[in-house]
Design an enzyme around this catalytic site. Structure first.
Site, PDB file in Angstrom:
ATOM      1  N   ASP A 187       1.297  -1.177   0.149  1.00  0.00           N
ATOM      2  CA  ASP A 187       0.157   0.384   0.362  1.00  0.00           C
ATOM      3  C   ASP A 187       1.084   0.865   0.391  1.00  0.00           C
ATOM      4  O   ASP A 187       0.411   2.252  -0.265  1.00  0.00           O
ATOM      5  CB  ASP A 187      -1.027  -0.159   1.200  1.00  0.00           C
ATOM      6  CG  ASP A 187      -2.074   1.427   0.650  1.00  0.00           C
ATOM      7  OD1 ASP A 187      -2.831   0.503  -0.452  1.00  0.00           O
ATOM      8  OD2 ASP A 187      -3.320   1.217   1.882  1.00  0.00           O
ATOM      9  N   GLU A 216      10.844   5.326   3.472  1.00  0.00           N
ATOM     10  CA  GLU A 216       9.732   5.012   2.054  1.00  0.00           C
ATOM     11  C   GLU A 216      10.128   3.364   1.932  1.00  0.00           C
ATOM     12  O   GLU A 216      10.838   2.936   0.926  1.00  0.00           O
ATOM     13  CB  GLU A 216      10.649   5.315   0.838  1.00  0.00           C
ATOM     14  CG  GLU A 216       9.809   5.552   0.294  1.00  0.00           C
ATOM     15  CD  GLU A 216       8.883   6.278  -0.408  1.00  0.00           C
ATOM     16  OE1 GLU A 216       7.654   5.158  -0.131  1.00  0.00           O
ATOM     17  OE2 GLU A 216       8.351   8.003  -0.325  1.00  0.00           O
ATOM     18  N   GLU A 247       0.531  15.798  18.643  1.00  0.00           N
ATOM     19  CA  GLU A 247       1.026  15.272  20.267  1.00  0.00           C
ATOM     20  C   GLU A 247       0.209  15.754  21.311  1.00  0.00           C
ATOM     21  O   GLU A 247       0.977  14.598  22.144  1.00  0.00           O
ATOM     22  CB  GLU A 247       2.000  16.685  20.666  1.00  0.00           C
ATOM     23  CG  GLU A 247       2.854  16.455  19.154  1.00  0.00           C
ATOM     24  CD  GLU A 247       4.226  15.456  18.768  1.00  0.00           C
ATOM     25  OE1 GLU A 247       3.597  14.938  17.629  1.00  0.00           O
ATOM     26  OE2 GLU A 247       4.810  15.427  20.173  1.00  0.00           O
ATOM     27  N   TYR A 265       7.690   7.878  22.067  1.00  0.00           N
ATOM     28  CA  TYR A 265       6.990   6.345  20.917  1.00  0.00           C
ATOM     29  C   TYR A 265       7.727   6.670  19.824  1.00  0.00           C
ATOM     30  O   TYR A 265       7.799   5.638  18.797  1.00  0.00           O
ATOM     31  CB  TYR A 265       5.317   5.848  21.115  1.00  0.00           C
ATOM     32  CG  TYR A 265       4.589   7.059  19.539  1.00  0.00           C
ATOM     33  CD1 TYR A 265       3.810   8.977  20.989  1.00  0.00           C
ATOM     34  CD2 TYR A 265       4.201   6.817  18.399  1.00  0.00           C
ATOM     35  CE1 TYR A 265       3.840   9.426  19.490  1.00  0.00           C
ATOM     36  CE2 TYR A 265       3.791   7.724  17.194  1.00  0.00           C
ATOM     37  CZ  TYR A 265       3.396   8.990  17.967  1.00  0.00           C
ATOM     38  OH  TYR A 265       3.100  10.269  17.995  1.00  0.00           O
ATOM     39  N   GLU A 297       1.155   6.191  18.740  1.00  0.00           N
ATOM     40  CA  GLU A 297      -0.033   6.877  18.204  1.00  0.00           C
ATOM     41  C   GLU A 297      -1.719   6.490  18.458  1.00  0.00           C
ATOM     42  O   GLU A 297      -2.260   7.472  18.044  1.00  0.00           O
ATOM     43  CB  GLU A 297       0.319   6.688  16.964  1.00  0.00           C
ATOM     44  CG  GLU A 297      -0.142   8.045  16.092  1.00  0.00           C
ATOM     45  CD  GLU A 297       1.329   7.898  14.794  1.00  0.00           C
ATOM     46  OE1 GLU A 297       2.530   8.735  15.355  1.00  0.00           O
ATOM     47  OE2 GLU A 297       0.517   8.293  13.790  1.00  0.00           O
ATOM     48  N   TYR A 328      -6.818   8.069  18.287  1.00  0.00           N
ATOM     49  CA  TYR A 328      -8.186   7.675  17.940  1.00  0.00           C
ATOM     50  C   TYR A 328      -9.110   8.685  19.346  1.00  0.00           C
ATOM     51  O   TYR A 328     -10.136   8.589  19.302  1.00  0.00           O
ATOM     52  CB  TYR A 328      -8.246   6.983  18.122  1.00  0.00           C
ATOM     53  CG  TYR A 328      -7.550   6.170  17.402  1.00  0.00           C
ATOM     54  CD1 TYR A 328      -7.197   6.834  15.859  1.00  0.00           C
ATOM     55  CD2 TYR A 328      -6.497   5.253  16.836  1.00  0.00           C
ATOM     56  CE1 TYR A 328      -7.313   6.886  14.528  1.00  0.00           C
ATOM     57  CE2 TYR A 328      -6.250   4.096  15.077  1.00  0.00           C
ATOM     58  CZ  TYR A 328      -6.501   5.754  14.425  1.00  0.00           C
ATOM     59  OH  TYR A 328      -5.814   5.107  13.169  1.00  0.00           O
ATOM     60  N   HIS A 333       4.777  14.078   2.530  1.00  0.00           N
ATOM     61  CA  HIS A 333       3.977  13.455   2.743  1.00  0.00           C
ATOM     62  C   HIS A 333       2.434  14.306   3.480  1.00  0.00           C
ATOM     63  O   HIS A 333       3.590  14.565   4.595  1.00  0.00           O
ATOM     64  CB  HIS A 333       3.788  12.168   3.345  1.00  0.00           C
ATOM     65  CG  HIS A 333       4.395  11.272   2.124  1.00  0.00           C
ATOM     66  ND1 HIS A 333       5.375  11.663   1.726  1.00  0.00           N
ATOM     67  CD2 HIS A 333       3.858   9.989   2.094  1.00  0.00           C
ATOM     68  CE1 HIS A 333       5.217  10.276   0.811  1.00  0.00           C
ATOM     69  NE2 HIS A 333       5.211   9.611   1.005  1.00  0.00           N
ATOM     70  N   TYR A 350      -1.145  10.010  -1.468  1.00  0.00           N
ATOM     71  CA  TYR A 350       0.352   9.323  -2.110  1.00  0.00           C
ATOM     72  C   TYR A 350      -1.280   8.278  -1.920  1.00  0.00           C
ATOM     73  O   TYR A 350      -0.180   7.098  -1.723  1.00  0.00           O
ATOM     74  CB  TYR A 350       0.948   9.262  -1.168  1.00  0.00           C
ATOM     75  CG  TYR A 350       1.359   8.777   0.366  1.00  0.00           C
ATOM     76  CD1 TYR A 350       0.086   9.307   1.114  1.00  0.00           C
ATOM     77  CD2 TYR A 350       1.670   8.136   0.441  1.00  0.00           C
ATOM     78  CE1 TYR A 350       0.201   8.935   2.697  1.00  0.00           C
ATOM     79  CE2 TYR A 350       1.619   6.971   1.361  1.00  0.00           C
ATOM     80  CZ  TYR A 350       1.144   7.461   3.025  1.00  0.00           C
ATOM     81  OH  TYR A 350       1.036   6.834   4.291  1.00  0.00           O
ATOM     82  N   ARG A 351      -2.114   8.426  -0.691  1.00  0.00           N
ATOM     83  CA  ARG A 351      -3.018   6.956  -0.462  1.00  0.00           C
ATOM     84  C   ARG A 351      -4.003   7.534  -0.527  1.00  0.00           C
ATOM     85  O   ARG A 351      -4.096   8.362   0.293  1.00  0.00           O
ATOM     86  CB  ARG A 351      -2.187   6.421   0.718  1.00  0.00           C
ATOM     87  CG  ARG A 351      -2.195   5.289   1.083  1.00  0.00           C
ATOM     88  CD  ARG A 351      -1.402   5.086   1.974  1.00  0.00           C
ATOM     89  NE  ARG A 351      -1.234   3.447   3.311  1.00  0.00           N
ATOM     90  CZ  ARG A 351      -0.602   3.539   3.714  1.00  0.00           C
ATOM     91  NH1 ARG A 351      -0.040   4.201   4.795  1.00  0.00           N
ATOM     92  NH2 ARG A 351      -1.258   2.285   4.993  1.00  0.00           N
ATOM     93  N   ARG A 385     -10.150  -1.467  -6.403  1.00  0.00           N
ATOM     94  CA  ARG A 385      -9.493  -0.861  -5.580  1.00  0.00           C
ATOM     95  C   ARG A 385      -8.267  -0.295  -6.570  1.00  0.00           C
ATOM     96  O   ARG A 385      -7.856  -0.448  -7.455  1.00  0.00           O
ATOM     97  CB  ARG A 385      -9.262  -2.444  -5.198  1.00  0.00           C
ATOM     98  CG  ARG A 385      -6.720  -1.777  -4.578  1.00  0.00           C
ATOM     99  CD  ARG A 385      -6.457  -3.021  -3.614  1.00  0.00           C
ATOM    100  NE  ARG A 385      -4.876  -2.602  -2.830  1.00  0.00           N
ATOM    101  CZ  ARG A 385      -4.988  -1.525  -2.029  1.00  0.00           C
ATOM    102  NH1 ARG A 385      -6.239  -1.160  -1.718  1.00  0.00           N
ATOM    103  NH2 ARG A 385      -4.072  -1.652  -1.294  1.00  0.00           N
TER     104      ARG A 385
END
Lengths: 515, 103
Positions: free
Chosen positions: A166, A176, A285, A365, A378, A382, A434, A471-472, A510
């Site tokens: 992906d 990368e 952060e 982390y 990370e 959420y 990115h 990029y995705r 996809r």
């Protein structure tokens, strides 16, 4: 038809589907063909702002070998039933383990989890799709091999093959991931097995050391695509440096991003800083510190700039927080450290060393990720908005200061319009960045979910108008994202699809590729 | 001894002395319920990212449903990752452990 079945692939009659399932069970065994709702539930947990139904699988299958995959594909071709292959199946915020289109059978490759080889002299590995970063980490630890890999933030539960196909990124000098892959094994729709690069040659021992082989290099077409099922991947590992010196540089103002990027770019291009520099905003952060949003903002709408400033002061967080590392010997790092100190002093940044970072969850982390040590720190993100909604908006930009501020302001304005916070970071690749924004929303709130969809849509199209592509992308927006890259590319992709998968059985839709 | 070997020897000393992991297992098969807890659950539930689970006498069926379905921020976990039998062991461990006992 199986009375419990609620979902079918588009255009497939129930009777035909039942026949196919029966044949799949003969190949894989009953326990490896999942049909009932309870067993399929984990494949339905998506974070995207669309209904679960839109991405519900009809079944899931868990083959354990290339031979089983080959046999399965023969059945699926016969019945023209689409399958959605996943590796470790995380891809959180990009679609998780759910198929791109409702009714596709998920082909879950998690059971194929062999670390086939690690060559400690050449610093390479060959892994299957179900291998997790944690497993690879354990492998290297058990054997006391001084080798590092690069991993994305959900490293402990995600895996290198899926992340590479992906085109995910990580935080060490090998960040990368596609760039540092070397050689793939791919099962094509017609059950042929292709090995790319040097792997195509019988008896070759250079599959994991030389990427290109002879003639066209094909690896790229098996990333962010649906032209084959990648069943093995070679990857390069990094010799653990004798001296690793991670650091953070904090900056007080949002507008500082311009001078940060312009000062760091030459160091990155010249590889004084060899890893992907991350420039994280306060609101990335804060949740990872952790700070509770409710302590600074209640009610609807985006958090105010004043509240963000207060968070910075209360918790010693910069408006921007730069993360990078020096990887070398003590002597080379001592020399390069002077350069880092001079850059920080010249741009008004405050350096935090590893020693000074002790006790900070957010810094720890990051420092672990920069040496490829798995963690899930990370996931604090959420908790910021709560409710489990997240999609990544990640446009690419040039590594120039002027670009950053422009992108950041545009994104923040659009997010604010829909009541969402700017939770963003820039990951400086080599000459690119990115710009990764986590569009966080409460998925249990219908209004927020609808707004999140509309917000992503506006972000995507506003940025595309300015010439910025992502990029995705998550699977719900695959078609729209593909459209931003223009018609010629899509037409070529379709021709390739027709040639390699004429029955359109491999993950149709996809990345917007389908017949 | 060539330059690379020296570099790697230095690296062994620098990196791996402090990084011992008694739980390490790379076979791709879980060796114990505690291993699953350490390498999946604990990364959030013992790390100030998600709520602490131990010492709460959580109902086994509840844990099962949350693990398989996910819950808001928490991802779901599939049978292919953690089998029903393995999960049963993890659930027993979590639901019967005293506060902080699994750290």
């Amino acid at each position: 038809m199986n009375a419990k079945r609620k979902t079918l692939p588009k255009g497939i009659a129930a009777g035909e589907f039942d026949k196919a399932i029966k044949e799949l069970k003969k190949i894989l065994g009953n326990e490896n063909v999942l049909e009932d709702e309870l067993r399929l539930a984990p494949y339905n947990k998506i974070m995207m702002p669309v209904p679960n139904d839109q991405h519900a699988p009809s079944a899931a299958i868990t083959p354990a070998s290339v031979e089983e995959i080959q046999a399965v594909l023969k059945v699926l071709n016969k019945y023209k039933i689409p399958v959605y292959p996943i590796s470790t199946g995380k891809n959180l915020g990009y679609g998780s383990a759910a198929p791109v289109q409702r009714g596709q059978i998920v082909m879950d490759l998690r059971r194929m989890n062999k670390i086939i080889e690690v060559d400690p002299d050449l610093c390479t590995a060959l892994v299957e799709p179900g291998v997790t970063y944690q497993q690879l980490y354990d492998y290297l630890q058990e054997r006391k091999l001084p080798l590092w890999f690069s991993c994305p933030a959900p490293s402990a539960i995600a895996g290198p093959l899926g992340n590479m196909v992906d085109r995910g990124v990580g935080y060490t000098p090998y960040g990368e991931h596609f760039l540092f892959s070397c050689g793939m094994e791919v099962v094509l729709a017609n059950s042929e097995v292709l090995r790319t690069g040097m792997g195509a040659m019988p008896n070759s021992n250079t599959w994991q050391v030389f990427k290109w082989g002879y003639g066209p290099t094909l690896d790229g077409i098996f990333t962010q695509s649906n032209y084959g099922i990648v069943t093995k991947m070679g990857m390069w590992l990094m010799p653990a440096p004798p001296d690793f010196r991670p650091f953070c540089i904090q900056y007080p103002n949002e507008a500082d991003i311009t001078k940060i990027v312009d000062a760091l770019r030459p160091l990155r291009i010249a590889m004084v800083i060899p890893n992907a520099v991350v420039i994280a905003h306060t609101l990335w952060e804060a949740p990872c510190t952790p700070v509770k949003r409710a302590d600074y903002h209640t009610g609807p709408g985006a958090i105010s700039d004043a509240a963000v400033s207060k968070i910075q002061k209360d918790h010693n967080i910069g408006a921007w927080n730069v993360y990078a590392g020096l990887y070398g010997t003590k002597e080379t790092n001592d020399a390069n450290w002077k350069i880092i100190e001079a850059v920080a002093a010249g741009t008004g940044g405050k350096i935090i060393t590893e020693e000074q970072s002790k006790g900070s969850q957010a810094l720890q982390y990051r420092f672990d990720l920069m040496k490829g040590k798995p963690n899930l720190g990370e996931f604090g993100l959420y908790n910021w908005r709560g409710g489990g909604g997240s999609i990544w908006f990640a446009p690419v930009s040039q590594a120039k200061g002027s670009e950053t501020l422009k992108q950041m302001k545009t994104a923040k304005d659009i997010l604010g319009k829909y009541g969402f916070d700017y939770v963003g970071e820039f990951i400086v690749g080599w000459r690119d960045m990115h710009h990764v924004i986590d569009l966080l929303f409460d998925r249990s709130d219908d209004d927020q979910t609808k707004k999140a969809y509309a917000c992503y849509d506006e972000l995507l199209h506003t940025f595309a108008k300015e010439g910025y592509g992502v990029y995705r992308s998550n699977t719900a927006f695959a078609e729209k994202v593909a459209a931003t890259y223009g018609p010629v590319k899509r037409s070529v992709e379709k021709k390739l699809k027709k040639a390699l998968d004429p029955n359109n059985i491999l993950a149709p839709g996809r990345c917007g590729i389908s017949l | 001894m060539n330059g690379l070997s020296v570099f790697r020897l230095l690296a062994i000393t620098a990196t791996f002395v402090a990084a011992g992991n008694a739980q390490a297992d790379s076979s791709g098969k879980w060796q114990s319920s505690q291993e699953v807890y350490n390498k999946v659950c604990a990364y959030c539930h013992e790390a100030n990212v998600a709520p602490v689970l131990t010492g709460r006498n959580l109902i086994p069926q509840y844990i099962q449903v949350i693990v398989r379905n996910g819950n808001r921020a928490m991802p779901s976990f599939r049978e292919s990752e953690i089998s029903d039998a393995t999960l049963a062991g993890v659930i027993k461990l979590v639901s019967t452990s005293a506060p902080g006992a699994l750290k």
